[in-house]
Design a protein around this motif. Structure first.
Motif, short mmCIF file in Angstrom:
data_model
loop_
_atom_site.label_atom_id
_atom_site.label_comp_id
_atom_site.label_asym_id
_atom_site.label_seq_id
_atom_site.Cartn_x
_atom_site.Cartn_y
_atom_site.Cartn_z
N TYR A 16 0.82 -1.22 0.00
CA TYR A 16 0.00 0.00 0.00
C TYR A 16 0.85 1.27 0.00
O TYR A 16 0.50 2.25 -0.64
CB TYR A 16 -0.88 0.05 1.25
CG TYR A 16 -2.21 -0.64 1.16
CD1 TYR A 16 -3.34 0.04 0.74
CD2 TYR A 16 -2.35 -1.96 1.54
CE1 TYR A 16 -4.57 -0.58 0.69
CE2 TYR A 16 -3.58 -2.60 1.50
CZ TYR A 16 -4.69 -1.90 1.07
OH TYR A 16 -5.90 -2.51 1.02
N THR A 17 1.91 1.28 0.77
CA THR A 17 2.69 2.51 0.92
C THR A 17 3.76 2.70 -0.16
O THR A 17 4.28 3.81 -0.30
CB THR A 17 3.36 2.57 2.31
OG1 THR A 17 4.18 1.41 2.48
CG2 THR A 17 2.33 2.68 3.40
N ALA A 18 4.06 1.67 -0.93
CA ALA A 18 5.10 1.79 -1.96
C ALA A 18 4.82 2.90 -2.96
O ALA A 18 5.73 3.70 -3.27
CB ALA A 18 5.30 0.44 -2.66
N PRO A 19 3.60 3.03 -3.49
CA PRO A 19 3.36 4.14 -4.43
C PRO A 19 3.54 5.53 -3.79
O PRO A 19 4.06 6.44 -4.43
CB PRO A 19 1.91 3.93 -4.89
CG PRO A 19 1.68 2.46 -4.71
CD PRO A 19 2.45 2.11 -3.47
N LEU A 20 3.12 5.68 -2.53
CA LEU A 20 3.31 6.96 -1.85
C LEU A 20 4.79 7.24 -1.64
O LEU A 20 5.25 8.37 -1.86
CB LEU A 20 2.56 6.97 -0.52
CG LEU A 20 2.70 8.24 0.32
CD1 LEU A 20 2.19 9.47 -0.44
CD2 LEU A 20 1.95 8.08 1.64
N ALA A 21 5.54 6.25 -1.23
CA ALA A 21 6.98 6.43 -1.04
C ALA A 21 7.65 6.79 -2.36
O ALA A 21 8.50 7.69 -2.41
CB ALA A 21 7.60 5.15 -0.45
N ALA A 22 7.26 6.11 -3.45
CA ALA A 22 7.83 6.43 -4.76
C ALA A 22 7.48 7.85 -5.18
O ALA A 22 8.33 8.59 -5.68
CB ALA A 22 7.34 5.42 -5.80
N SER A 23 6.23 8.24 -4.96
CA SER A 23 5.78 9.58 -5.32
C SER A 23 6.59 10.65 -4.58
O SER A 23 7.08 11.60 -5.19
CB SER A 23 4.30 9.73 -4.98
OG SER A 23 3.87 11.05 -5.17
N ARG A 24 6.74 10.46 -3.28
CA ARG A 24 7.43 11.46 -2.46
C ARG A 24 8.95 11.43 -2.67
O ARG A 24 9.58 12.48 -2.85
CB ARG A 24 7.15 11.20 -0.98
CG ARG A 24 5.86 11.78 -0.46
CD ARG A 24 5.94 13.31 -0.41
NE ARG A 24 4.75 13.90 0.12
CZ ARG A 24 4.70 14.57 1.25
NH1 ARG A 24 5.77 14.72 1.99
NH2 ARG A 24 3.57 15.09 1.64
N TYR A 25 9.55 10.25 -2.60
CA TYR A 25 11.00 10.18 -2.46
C TYR A 25 11.75 9.74 -3.72
O TYR A 25 12.94 9.97 -3.82
CB TYR A 25 11.34 9.28 -1.27
CG TYR A 25 10.62 9.76 -0.02
CD1 TYR A 25 10.85 11.05 0.48
CD2 TYR A 25 9.67 8.97 0.62
CE1 TYR A 25 10.16 11.51 1.60
CE2 TYR A 25 8.98 9.43 1.73
CZ TYR A 25 9.24 10.69 2.22
OH TYR A 25 8.56 11.16 3.33
N LEU A 26 11.05 9.13 -4.66
CA LEU A 26 11.69 8.77 -5.93
C LEU A 26 11.41 9.84 -6.98
O LEU A 26 12.32 10.29 -7.67
CB LEU A 26 11.17 7.40 -6.40
CG LEU A 26 11.77 6.84 -7.68
CD1 LEU A 26 13.27 6.59 -7.51
CD2 LEU A 26 11.08 5.54 -8.06
N PHE A 27 10.15 10.26 -7.08
CA PHE A 27 9.77 11.28 -8.06
C PHE A 27 9.78 12.69 -7.48
O PHE A 27 9.54 13.65 -8.20
CB PHE A 27 8.40 10.95 -8.64
CG PHE A 27 8.36 9.63 -9.36
CD1 PHE A 27 9.19 9.38 -10.44
CD2 PHE A 27 7.51 8.63 -8.93
CE1 PHE A 27 9.16 8.16 -11.09
CE2 PHE A 27 7.47 7.40 -9.57
CZ PHE A 27 8.30 7.16 -10.67
N HIS A 28 10.04 12.84 -6.18
CA HIS A 28 10.14 14.13 -5.50
C HIS A 28 8.91 15.01 -5.68
O HIS A 28 9.02 16.22 -5.88
CB HIS A 28 11.41 14.87 -5.92
CG HIS A 28 12.65 14.09 -5.69
ND1 HIS A 28 13.16 13.87 -4.43
CD2 HIS A 28 13.47 13.42 -6.54
CE1 HIS A 28 14.24 13.12 -4.52
NE2 HIS A 28 14.45 12.82 -5.78
N LEU A 29 7.74 14.40 -5.61
CA LEU A 29 6.50 15.14 -5.73
C LEU A 29 6.10 15.68 -4.36
O LEU A 29 5.12 15.27 -3.75
CB LEU A 29 5.40 14.26 -6.34
CG LEU A 29 5.67 13.78 -7.76
CD1 LEU A 29 4.58 12.84 -8.23
CD2 LEU A 29 5.81 14.96 -8.72
N GLN A 30 6.93 16.60 -3.88
CA GLN A 30 6.72 17.21 -2.58
C GLN A 30 7.24 18.64 -2.62
O GLN A 30 8.04 18.99 -3.47
CB GLN A 30 7.43 16.40 -1.49
CG GLN A 30 8.93 16.30 -1.68
CD GLN A 30 9.58 15.41 -0.64
OE1 GLN A 30 9.09 15.30 0.47
NE2 GLN A 30 10.68 14.79 -0.99
#
Length: 177
Positions: free
Chosen positions: A105-119
């Protein structure tokens, strides 16, 4: 007439037969929808208050609360005729599968925040919030539910028709099967 019978009576054929044939999956989806609402509310409340700088922690806590509700609802409704294990073993496997599900469940959120830097500051606050919602609440939920459906049936509730049976009323059986 029960809620299920009333709902089935309103479904036109051939969809009624399909709903009856796949009732376990439909119940799992209803439980998933209910626990998605719980997960979403807890996640958004935590993320906008006490855990505003820790979205992953907020997500993990939200999923854990929803998982406890999910166990009760799935065991007593979705998979009520399935089993094959002692209750403590079943519960342990349910929470183990659900624990793995937390990572899924949390993998897409982690990727969004920390891999793609969508923050923030790389994107606007609105962009960050939309990305968090899409990644955490939509993508994570879909992937996590698919994994849990497979794993619950395979490992947690492996045997069919081993617990109490619910009889289908004759008029529903004639219409649906």
């Amino acid at each position: 007439m029960s809620l299920v019978e009333t709902t089935l009576a309103r479904i036109p054929e051939p969809y009624r037969g399909i709903a009856i044939k796949h009732r376990e999956l439909l119940k799992f989806a209803v439980v998933g929808g209910a626990t998605w609402v719980i997960d979403t509310v807890v996640f958004l409340v935590l993320k906008t208050t006490v855990l505003d700088t820790k979205p992953l922690t907020a997500k993990v806590l939200a999923v854990l609360v929803a998982t406890i509700v999910s166990y009760v609802m799935n065991r007593e409704w979705s998979f009520r005729t399935r089993g094959g294990r002692e209750r403590h073993h079943e519960a342990l496997l349910f929470f183990l599968v659900s624990g793995i599900g937390v990572a899924v469940y949390t993998a897409p959120l982690a990727a969004s925040r920390y891999l793609f830097h969508l923050q923030v500051p790389e994107v606007s606050l609105l962009g960050q919030e939309v990305a968090d919602f899409v990644a955490g609440q939509i993508l994570g939920t879909l992937v996590g539910m698919a994994f849990r459906w497979w794993a619950f049936r395979r490992f947690v509730f492996p045997d069919e028709n081993v617990r109490r049976q619910v009889t289908v009323p004759e008029h529903v059986d004639e219409l649906g099967q």
